[in-house]
Write an enzyme that holds these catalytic residues in place. Structure first.
Site, PDB file in Angstrom:
ATOM      1  N   ASN A   9      51.202 -31.881  10.203  1.00 30.01           N
ATOM      2  CA  ASN A   9      50.644 -32.035   8.859  1.00 30.01           C
ATOM      3  C   ASN A   9      50.683 -30.671   8.170  1.00 30.01           C
ATOM      4  OD1 ASN A   9      49.095 -32.490   6.601  1.00 30.01           O
ATOM      5  ND2 ASN A   9      47.172 -32.820   7.714  1.00 30.01           N
ATOM      6  N   LYS A  11      50.110 -29.922   5.168  1.00 31.56           N
ATOM      7  CA  LYS A  11      49.118 -29.770   4.086  1.00 31.56           C
ATOM      8  C   LYS A  11      49.784 -29.161   2.843  1.00 31.56           C
ATOM      9  CE  LYS A  11      45.541 -29.627   7.565  1.00 31.56           C
ATOM     10  NZ  LYS A  11      44.203 -29.216   7.984  1.00 31.56           N
ATOM     11  N   HIS A  95      42.387 -38.480   5.774  1.00 36.25           N
ATOM     12  CA  HIS A  95      42.175 -37.156   6.372  1.00 36.25           C
ATOM     13  C   HIS A  95      40.824 -36.606   5.897  1.00 36.25           C
ATOM     14  CE1 HIS A  95      42.621 -32.892   7.187  1.00 36.25           C
ATOM     15  NE2 HIS A  95      43.521 -33.239   8.094  1.00 36.25           N
ATOM     16  N   GLU A  97      39.964 -33.837   4.832  1.00 37.06           N
ATOM     17  CA  GLU A  97      40.034 -33.078   3.571  1.00 37.06           C
ATOM     18  C   GLU A  97      40.072 -34.020   2.370  1.00 37.06           C
ATOM     19  OE1 GLU A  97      43.361 -30.659   4.744  1.00 37.06           O
ATOM     20  OE2 GLU A  97      42.072 -29.672   6.214  1.00 37.06           O
ATOM     21  N   GLU A 167      39.882 -36.565  14.610  1.00 35.55           N
ATOM     22  CA  GLU A 167      39.885 -35.173  14.167  1.00 35.55           C
ATOM     23  C   GLU A 167      38.459 -34.726  13.860  1.00 35.55           C
ATOM     24  OE1 GLU A 167      43.910 -33.851  12.570  1.00 35.55           O
ATOM     25  OE2 GLU A 167      42.895 -34.793  10.892  1.00 35.55           O
ATOM     26  N   GLY A 173      41.155 -26.508  11.477  1.00 37.93           N
ATOM     27  CA  GLY A 173      41.404 -25.207  10.850  1.00 37.93           C
ATOM     28  C   GLY A 173      40.424 -24.122  11.258  1.00 37.93           C
ATOM     29  N   SER A 212      42.705 -27.856  15.497  1.00 34.91           N
ATOM     30  CA  SER A 212      43.042 -26.611  16.197  1.00 34.91           C
ATOM     31  C   SER A 212      43.842 -26.839  17.472  1.00 34.91           C
ATOM     32  CB  SER A 212      41.779 -25.784  16.470  1.00 34.91           C
ATOM     33  OG  SER A 212      41.161 -25.430  15.235  1.00 34.91           O
TER      34      SER A 212
HETATM   35  P1  PGA Z   1      44.512 -27.837  12.270  1.00 34.39           P
HETATM   36  O1  PGA Z   1      44.510 -29.136  11.305  1.00 34.39           O
HETATM   37  O2  PGA Z   1      45.495 -28.130  13.377  1.00 34.39           O
HETATM   38  O3  PGA Z   1      44.944 -26.714  11.389  1.00 34.39           O
HETATM   39  O4  PGA Z   1      43.131 -27.692  12.787  1.00 34.39           O
HETATM   40  C1  PGA Z   1      44.615 -30.425  11.833  1.00 34.39           C
HETATM   41  C2  PGA Z   1      44.606 -31.424  10.716  1.00 34.39           C
HETATM   42  O5  PGA Z   1      43.868 -31.222   9.739  1.00 34.39           O
HETATM   43  O6  PGA Z   1      45.303 -32.452  10.775  1.00 34.39           O
END
Ligand code: PGA
Length: 255
Positions: A9, A11, A95, A97, A167, A173, A212
């Protein structure tokens, strides 16, 4: 039975130049095998270019979002049928976000899930608890509610062509991944919840871990019995890291 899916992903990251380089590098490390799948999720403006760069490879393409509606006067939205034009196989739905920054409710997420399926896109339904919810001991209730919203709206059969991604919000992140045991416990609970409706479907359902995930922790996460791949953010922007995760997925498939 559940070939690991390693999904990148991206983003809102990258440029035409960096994405070209990234795709060229990951193409070098992917092998054509049914044992594991790789997919990448570029920002919308780059879908067409990445679709072109991936043609003839086994790397699948996906989108990060889609509209609830099928078309019309919805400024700034992208429909499922538009994604079909670029050979998207997957679309990320709900997601964290999108939920926290753009106000997507469980109801909106359920509508998007249904829309994805009606456009023959495989939805990757994201669920996860906040740190506060984990500390309050309500992780499984939160995830249960997020999945139930989709089950109620779409029915259990809709999950036959879907993927779930667990997640934890506190792991996205942050550099702080869930431990393999923490993730496994939630994945098992998700499979049990789906299994109450259809055990066969639940046994075949892929449940990815996200938050992460990186080269150094992928193997221990991906070898857990109910972890069937990764939804990878930051580490998917670095070809070496992403390919290390992919190889961990391949190795896990062989166990
Ligand atoms: P990250 O994000 O691997 O940077 O923690 C995962 C995601 O949001 O799908």
């Amino acid at each position: 039975m559940r070939p690991p899916l390693i999904a990148g992903n991206w983003k809102m990251n990258g440029s035409l130049a960096t994405i070209r380089t990234l795709v060229a590098e990951i193409k070098q490390g992917v092998v054509s095998t049914p044992a594991a799948e790789m997919a990448v999720f570029p920002p919308f403006p780059y879908l067409s270019g990445v679709a072109h760069l991936l043609s003839g490879t086994c790397i699948k393409l996906g989108a990060q979002n889609l509209a609830t509606e099928s078309g019309g006067a919805y400024t700034g939205e992208v429909s499922g049928t538009m994604l079909n034009d670029y050979n998207c196989a997957f679309v990320i739905i709900g997601h964290s976000e999108r939920r926290s920054l753009y106000g997507e409710t469980d109801a909106v997420v359920a509508q998007k899930f249904a829309r994805a399926l009606s456009c023959k896109l495989t939805p990757i339904l994201c669920v996860g608890e906040t740190l506060q919810e984990r500390e309050a001991g309500v992780t499984e209730q939160v995830i249960g509610r997020q999945i139930d919203a989709v089950l109620t709206h779409c029915g259990i059969a809709a999950f036959a062509n879907a993927v779930i991604a667990y997640e934890p919000v506190w792991a996205i992140g942050t550099g702080r991944n869930a431990t393999p045991e923490q993730a496994q416990a939630v994945h098992a609970a998700v499979r049990t919840q789906v299994g109450e409706h259809d055990p066969g479907l639940a046994a075949a359902l892929r449940i990815l871990y996200g938050g992460s995930m990186k080269g150094s922790n992928a193997r221990e996460l991906l070898t857990m019995p109910d972890i069937d791949g990764g939804l990878v953010g930051g580490a998917s922007l670095v070809a070496d890291e992403f390919l290390t995760i992919y190889r961990a997925g391949l190795a896990a498939a062989e166990i």
